[in-house]
Each structure stands twice: as structure tokens, then as C-alpha cells.
Design a protein around this motif. Structure first.
Motif, mmCIF file in Angstrom:
data_model
loop_
_atom_site.group_PDB
_atom_site.id
_atom_site.type_symbol
_atom_site.label_atom_id
_atom_site.label_comp_id
_atom_site.label_asym_id
_atom_site.label_seq_id
_atom_site.Cartn_x
_atom_site.Cartn_y
_atom_site.Cartn_z
ATOM 1 N N LEU A 1 0.787 -1.225 0.000
ATOM 2 C CA LEU A 1 0.000 0.000 0.000
ATOM 3 C C LEU A 1 0.819 1.275 0.000
ATOM 4 O O LEU A 1 0.255 2.375 0.016
ATOM 5 N N SER A 2 2.140 1.141 -0.010
ATOM 6 C CA SER A 2 2.951 2.340 0.145
ATOM 7 C C SER A 2 4.273 2.209 -0.607
ATOM 8 O O SER A 2 4.614 1.151 -1.137
ATOM 9 N N HIS A 3 4.998 3.317 -0.625
ATOM 10 C CA HIS A 3 6.372 3.354 -1.127
ATOM 11 C C HIS A 3 7.214 4.155 -0.138
ATOM 12 O O HIS A 3 6.923 5.323 0.110
ATOM 13 N N PRO A 4 8.231 3.530 0.463
ATOM 14 C CA PRO A 4 8.549 2.104 0.319
ATOM 15 C C PRO A 4 7.585 1.243 1.129
ATOM 16 O O PRO A 4 7.023 1.708 2.116
ATOM 17 N N CYS A 5 7.410 0.019 0.698
ATOM 18 C CA CYS A 5 6.523 -0.882 1.422
ATOM 19 C C CYS A 5 7.325 -1.677 2.450
ATOM 20 O O CYS A 5 8.555 -1.668 2.446
ATOM 21 N N GLY B 1 -5.236 -11.379 -5.255
ATOM 22 C CA GLY B 1 -4.399 -11.064 -6.398
ATOM 23 C C GLY B 1 -3.522 -9.869 -6.123
ATOM 24 O O GLY B 1 -3.413 -9.398 -4.988
ATOM 25 N N PHE B 2 -2.916 -9.360 -7.189
ATOM 26 C CA PHE B 2 -1.927 -8.300 -7.076
ATOM 27 C C PHE B 2 -2.250 -7.183 -8.063
ATOM 28 O O PHE B 2 -2.900 -7.400 -9.077
ATOM 29 N N THR B 3 -1.752 -5.990 -7.748
ATOM 30 C CA THR B 3 -1.916 -4.860 -8.643
ATOM 31 C C THR B 3 -0.887 -4.930 -9.770
ATOM 32 O O THR B 3 0.011 -5.771 -9.756
ATOM 33 N N ASP B 4 -1.002 -4.015 -10.719
ATOM 34 C CA ASP B 4 -0.144 -4.040 -11.904
ATOM 35 C C ASP B 4 0.451 -2.653 -12.143
ATOM 36 O O ASP B 4 -0.209 -1.785 -12.728
ATOM 37 N N GLY C 1 1.299 6.883 -4.131
ATOM 38 C CA GLY C 1 1.302 5.618 -4.864
ATOM 39 C C GLY C 1 1.952 4.504 -4.058
ATOM 40 O O GLY C 1 2.303 4.686 -2.892
ATOM 41 N N HIS C 2 2.156 3.376 -4.686
ATOM 42 C CA HIS C 2 2.671 2.220 -3.947
ATOM 43 C C HIS C 2 3.539 1.353 -4.849
ATOM 44 O O HIS C 2 3.427 1.386 -6.076
ATOM 45 N N ASP D 1 1.000 -3.011 6.815
ATOM 46 C CA ASP D 1 2.167 -2.646 7.624
ATOM 47 C C ASP D 1 3.087 -3.807 7.943
ATOM 48 O O ASP D 1 4.241 -3.600 8.314
ATOM 49 N N SER D 2 2.624 -5.054 7.817
ATOM 50 C CA SER D 2 3.491 -6.208 8.055
ATOM 51 C C SER D 2 2.764 -7.478 7.649
ATOM 52 O O SER D 2 1.528 -7.525 7.630
ATOM 53 N N VAL D 3 3.530 -8.514 7.354
ATOM 54 C CA VAL D 3 2.930 -9.811 7.035
ATOM 55 C C VAL D 3 2.170 -10.353 8.234
ATOM 56 O O VAL D 3 1.078 -10.912 8.102
#
Length: 306
Positions: A10-14, A40-43, A56-57, A286-288
Motif C-alpha cells: 500500500l505504500s512506497h517504500p513498502c 491477487g496483485f496490482t499491476d 502511490g505504492h 504494515d506487516s505480514v
């Protein structure tokens, strides 16, 4: 109701744990154990620094990441959110999708959109103003190569003459195709090409940035679903099996301390009544460990009681 989520970078840096093989595997396994139906994942292959600094992320490649997750799961459906179709040659997308569907045992859904980041289009060598035409021709080409042999096609940036691409996907006649976007054009594409509609919750400010239509109330979503059904009727397609994916803001997010499962389930009932079949659930980024905790909590409070 089916439940899905987008992998929460959700962020940069993640958080570095989220972009590790161990992290992706742990989240996929936790989602499946909690009873989720898909993720799923974003692109974003080449986002600009300006976009990242404006909120952005970061992103993993969706096809590679979904393949990694598929190897760690057995039932979780793989649904990118979303593949920006004009970024890629459609025959490359078709091959990646067919391979993922085959190796995962038929668990792939191709969810696609036109995209909106002009700088990302530019660095990938794609004309932003051509994105809608590229999108439509890509859908035609992908369905053709997934279902027939000896395919010929004249595209804007490619010419196909007598192409046969095997192995084909395991899903028949092909993996489901979901089309993203909040506009009437997107819904017409679903009626023409698709098996699902995946609009995204967007207040007016976000909609303006993304070049789409606001979709921030139950009423707007209901009107969109009604319009989608009319478009199916107009071309003689049965809309009863169409999937509609959306989010549910009622009750908050399962990663928050004040999450209310009762309020969330009330929202689920409202969305189901208007035709939503898949719910996109917000997860913390924020974390796994926090993601896995939220998945388990949601599974016990929402999925299991249902």
C-alpha cells in the motif's frame, strides 16, 4: 458471497516482508486457511517517482506473484486487481494466463482494466490515447487464442497470421474475464466480452484522478448493476451468472481494532441483494504478521459464521 482481497502493498517504500517469497507464501496460505476464495496483485510495472511520492505504492509483477502463491495453495482463486491490458501484447497476456490457469488447476481469473497513469504508458511505449482501442482488440485476441487454433488478427501494434498457442488453459471455454471500470463503456465491454464486472469504490476526487466515474454509494452501485443487466438483455446474453465484485465499507477494515463484523455483514446483505457476488476486503499493509492476523480474524468473524 465470495471473499477476496488485493495483496496489501500500500505504500512506497513498502514493508520488506511483504515483498519476500516467504511473505507472499504466508499470506496466501493464511487466506486459504481463513476461507477466502481469492486474491491477487496490482499491476504497476513502471510507476513514476512523482506518483509514488503522491501516495502511490510499490508492486510485484502480478503473474509471477500469483504463480508463486498458486504453488502454496490449492483452492485460492488468482484474481489480479487489475492487469492493465494495453501495457502488453495480448498474446503475451494470453500465454501467461493460460500457463497460470493450467498449472494452478484452473484457478485463474483475468481481471483487466484500461489504466490511467500517463507516465507509465509513456515509459512502456504505449500511446495513452490508444488505450481504449488497444483494450478492445486485446480482449478479442485473447479469447481467440484461448479457444481456437490458426488465429489471424490485425492489431494496432502487431500482425498475427495463423497462430496456434498450446497448451490451452484448463478452464473451459477459457478462464473468466472480469472487466474493471466504473463507466458505462466498461459495462458495455462486460456485456460484449466479459464474465464479470469489477468496479472500484471511488469518491469524486479519486474518480477524477483516475479518469472514471464516482462509485461511492450503494445507490450508484445498484444503478450500475441495473444498467449492466439491461446491456446483457439488449444483446441477448443471460446476466444471471455474471459476477460483480466490489468493496464493503460497512463495519470498517478487519485490521482495525474497532472492526464490527455485525455491521460488515449487514453491508454484505445489502450488496448481495443488488447482485454483488464477490467482496474485496481491505487488509493492512504494515506487516505480514498483521495481514495474517487480520485474515484469520475476518475468517472467524465473517466467513465462518456465514
Amino acid at each position: 458471497m465470495h471473499y477476496a482481497f488485493t495483496y496489501p502493498i500500500l505504500s512506497h517504500p513498502c514493508h520488506p516482508d511483504l515483498v519476500s517469497g516467504a511473505g507472499v507464501g504466508a499470506v496466501a496460505e493464511a487466506a486459504e486457511a481463513a476461507g477466502f476464495n481469492g486474491f491477487g496483485f496490482t499491476d504497476h510495472p513502471a510507476p513514476s517517482q512523482r506518483w509514488l511520492e503522491a501516495g502511490g505504492h510499490d508492486a510485484l509483477d502480478p503473474f509471477v506473484a500469483m504463480a508463486f502463491a498458486a504453488a502454496r495453495t490449492t483452492t485460492l482463486r488468482l484474481i489480479p486487481n487489475i492487469v492493465v491490458l494495453p501495457y502488453r501484447n495480448p498474446f503475451i497476456v494470453a500465454k501467461a494466463g493460460a500457463t497460470l490457469d493450467l498449472l494452478s488447476g484452473g484457478r485463474f481469473t483475468l481481471a483487466v482494466g484500461t489504466g490511467y497513469l500517463k507516465r507509465e504508458f509513456a515509459v512502456l511505449g504505449v500511446d495513452y490515447d490508444d488505450r481504449n482501442a488497444l483494450f478492445d482488440e486485446a480482449l478479442e485476441a485473447i479469447k481467440a487464442i484461448w479457444t481456437t487454433d490458426d488465429v489471424s488478427f490485425e492489431g494496432r501494434h502487431f500482425t498475427a497470421r495463423g497462430i496456434t498457442a498450446h497448451p490451452r488453459p484448463l478452464s473451459r471455454p477459457h478462464p473468466p474475464i472480469w472487466i474493471g471500470g466504473n463507466t458505462a463503456i466498461a459495462r458495455q465491454r462486460v456485456a460484449t466480452y466479459g464474465d464479470g464486472w469489477c468496479p472500484f469504490p471511488a469518491p469524486s476526487s479519486l474518480a477524477a484522478t483516475a479518469g472514471t466515474v464516482a462509485m461511492d454509494t450503494f445507490e450508484r452501485l445498484r444503478d450500475g448493476v441495473d444498467d449492466l443487466r439491461r446491456r446483457f438483455d439488449a444483446i441477448g446474453r443471460d446476466h444471471s451468472a455474471i459476477d460483480v465484485s466490489f468493496g464493503n465499507a460497512a463495519g470498517g477494515a478487519p485490521g482495525d481494532e474497532d472492526f464490527s463484523a455485525d455491521a460488515f455483514l449487514t453491508g454484505v446483505d445489502k450488496l448481495a441483494a443488488m447482485g454483488v457476488t464477490w467482496l474485496q476486503v481491505s487488509m493492512p499493509g504494515d506487516s505480514v504478521a498483521h495481514v495474517c492476523e487480520a485474515l484469520d480474524r475476518f475468517g472467524s468473524l465473517v466467513i465462518a459464521p456465514g
